[in-house]
Enzyme design. Structure first.
Site, PDB file in Angstrom:
ATOM      1  N   LYS A 125      25.549  91.531  93.360  1.00 19.38           N
ATOM      2  CA  LYS A 125      26.025  92.257  92.174  1.00 19.38           C
ATOM      3  C   LYS A 125      24.858  92.966  91.460  1.00 19.38           C
ATOM      4  CE  LYS A 125      27.769  88.610  90.072  1.00 19.38           C
ATOM      5  NZ  LYS A 125      27.442  87.531  91.032  1.00 19.38           N
ATOM      6  N   ARG A 164      15.756  85.087  97.666  1.00 21.15           N
ATOM      7  CA  ARG A 164      15.628  86.135  96.645  1.00 21.15           C
ATOM      8  C   ARG A 164      14.336  86.009  95.830  1.00 21.15           C
ATOM      9  NH1 ARG A 164      20.632  87.279  92.867  1.00 21.15           N
ATOM     10  NH2 ARG A 164      20.396  85.096  92.264  1.00 21.15           N
ATOM     11  N   ARG A 190      13.753  82.850  90.800  1.00 26.10           N
ATOM     12  CA  ARG A 190      14.492  82.265  89.686  1.00 26.10           C
ATOM     13  C   ARG A 190      14.572  80.757  89.822  1.00 26.10           C
ATOM     14  NH1 ARG A 190      19.952  85.723  89.121  1.00 26.10           N
ATOM     15  NH2 ARG A 190      20.704  83.618  88.777  1.00 26.10           N
TER      16      ARG A 190
HETATM   17  P1  AMP Z   1      23.424  85.315  87.163  1.00 29.18           P
HETATM   18  O1  AMP Z   1      22.104  85.954  86.912  1.00 29.18           O
HETATM   19  O2  AMP Z   1      24.582  86.223  86.877  1.00 29.18           O
HETATM   20  O3  AMP Z   1      23.514  84.668  88.514  1.00 29.18           O
HETATM   21  O4  AMP Z   1      23.548  84.127  86.092  1.00 29.18           O
HETATM   22  C1  AMP Z   1      22.637  83.037  86.103  1.00 29.18           C
HETATM   23  C2  AMP Z   1      23.191  81.905  85.288  1.00 29.18           C
HETATM   24  O5  AMP Z   1      23.378  82.330  83.924  1.00 29.18           O
HETATM   25  C3  AMP Z   1      24.561  81.398  85.721  1.00 29.18           C
HETATM   26  O6  AMP Z   1      24.488  80.444  86.792  1.00 29.18           O
HETATM   27  C4  AMP Z   1      25.061  80.768  84.435  1.00 29.18           C
HETATM   28  O7  AMP Z   1      24.436  79.529  84.184  1.00 29.18           O
HETATM   29  C5  AMP Z   1      24.556  81.741  83.378  1.00 29.18           C
HETATM   30  N1  AMP Z   1      25.525  82.834  83.130  1.00 29.18           N
HETATM   31  C6  AMP Z   1      25.380  84.149  83.412  1.00 29.18           C
HETATM   32  N2  AMP Z   1      26.464  84.848  83.058  1.00 29.18           N
HETATM   33  C7  AMP Z   1      27.331  83.947  82.546  1.00 29.18           C
HETATM   34  C8  AMP Z   1      28.654  84.044  82.041  1.00 29.18           C
HETATM   35  N3  AMP Z   1      29.301  85.212  81.998  1.00 29.18           N
HETATM   36  N4  AMP Z   1      29.245  82.903  81.603  1.00 29.18           N
HETATM   37  C9  AMP Z   1      28.606  81.721  81.629  1.00 29.18           C
HETATM   38  N5  AMP Z   1      27.376  81.555  82.119  1.00 29.18           N
HETATM   39  C10 AMP Z   1      26.730  82.658  82.582  1.00 29.18           C
END
Ligand code: AMP
Length: 244
Positions: free
Chosen positions: A32, A147, A180
């Site tokens: 994404k 990644r 990360r």
């Molecule tokens: P991402 O970078 O989108 O993979 O998000 C990393 C982490 O941030 C996720 O595993 C969640 O812990 C938190 N996170 C990101 N977006 C959301 C969301 N919309 N709702 C809840 N937690 C989120």
């Protein structure tokens, strides 16, 4: 709007596509973020990644960042009210007028319903479209654990499939690439669990609204981007023929 975004306006933007809000849905590792960055350049609209905003809060040790860090490291979701508030603040900025790409939001039905109501109250041009990028689970794990990203320009690499020219360094600005803290195998399994339990129902929600496409997320990044752009064209034509 940033200079980088303005410079790259092309393609669909030149065809007169009114992007409106675009949701990029998909499991962790579906690509994404990478696809959102390409779309941002293609359409001249900003990417809004809730994960990136949370990580920026962690970096700056804000109250929100402190509340989110443990949950993120465990692969769990941050509570809806915190994330919805964050998105509301971001959507109040003035670069979102002709559209934006939501990357990683909504992730729960509560967030999806909140967004429906928000968009109802802040109606602008084009209606929301939802794109679900689908990748099989074994490929997701490889993408997540491989990644790496540049902390300066945010370019995303993968040690298996898209390594930098010099190991561990960004090709563009020589910065040391970072991994990360939640891109471990253990956190991955938790994130997939959270995805299956909370985010899969969000996909059904948008399927029901009709302005939805499933996108095959395997293959070269450019191929996936081509499928996404084609889906956006199709959805626009569908919209035009509905409004004609
Ligand atoms: P991402 O970078 O989108 O993979 O998000 C990393 C982490 O941030 C996720 O595993 C969640 O812990 C938190 N996170 C990101 N977006 C959301 C969301 N919309 N709702 C809840 N937690 C989120």
């Amino acid at each position: 709007m940033s200079e980088a975004v303005q410079k790259h306006e092309s393609g669909l933007k030149q065809e007169g596509l009114q992007p409106g809000p675009i949701l990029l849905l998909g499991a962790p590792g579906a690509g994404k973020g990478t696809q959102a960055q390409l779309l941002m350049a293609e359409l001249g609209i900003p990417q809004i990644s809730t994960g990136d905003i949370l990580r920026a809060n962690i970096l700056h040790q804000t109250e929100l960042g402190k509340a989110a860090k443990t949950l993120i490291d465990l692969g769990q979701l941050v509570p809806d009210d915190l994330v919805n508030g964050m998105v509301a603040t971001r959507l109040a900025e003035n670069d979102v007028q002709s559209g934006y790409i939501l990357d990683g939001f909504p992730r729960t039905l509560g967030q999806a319903h909140w967004l429906d109501q928000y968009l109802e109250r802040h109606r602008s041009g084009a209606p929301l479209v939802a794109l679900n990028v689908y990748v099989p689970q074994d490929e997701l794990l490889r993408r997540i654990t491989g990644r790496r990203s540049c902390p300066l320009c945010r370019r995303i690499y993968n040690v298996y499939s898209k390594p930098p020219v010099r190991t561990g360094l960004c090709d563009l600005d020589d910065a040391v690439l970072v991994q990360r803290s939640d891109d471990t195998e253990q956190a991955f399994h938790e994130r997939i669990k959270a995805y299956d339990a909370s985010t899969a129902p969000v996909i059904c929600h948008y399927e029901g609204l009709g302005r939805y496409r499933a996108i095959q997320g395997t293959g070269a990044v450019e191929e996936v981007q081509g499928r996404i752009l084609q889906a956006l064209r199709d959805l626009r034509e569908q919209r035009n023929s509905t409004s004609a």
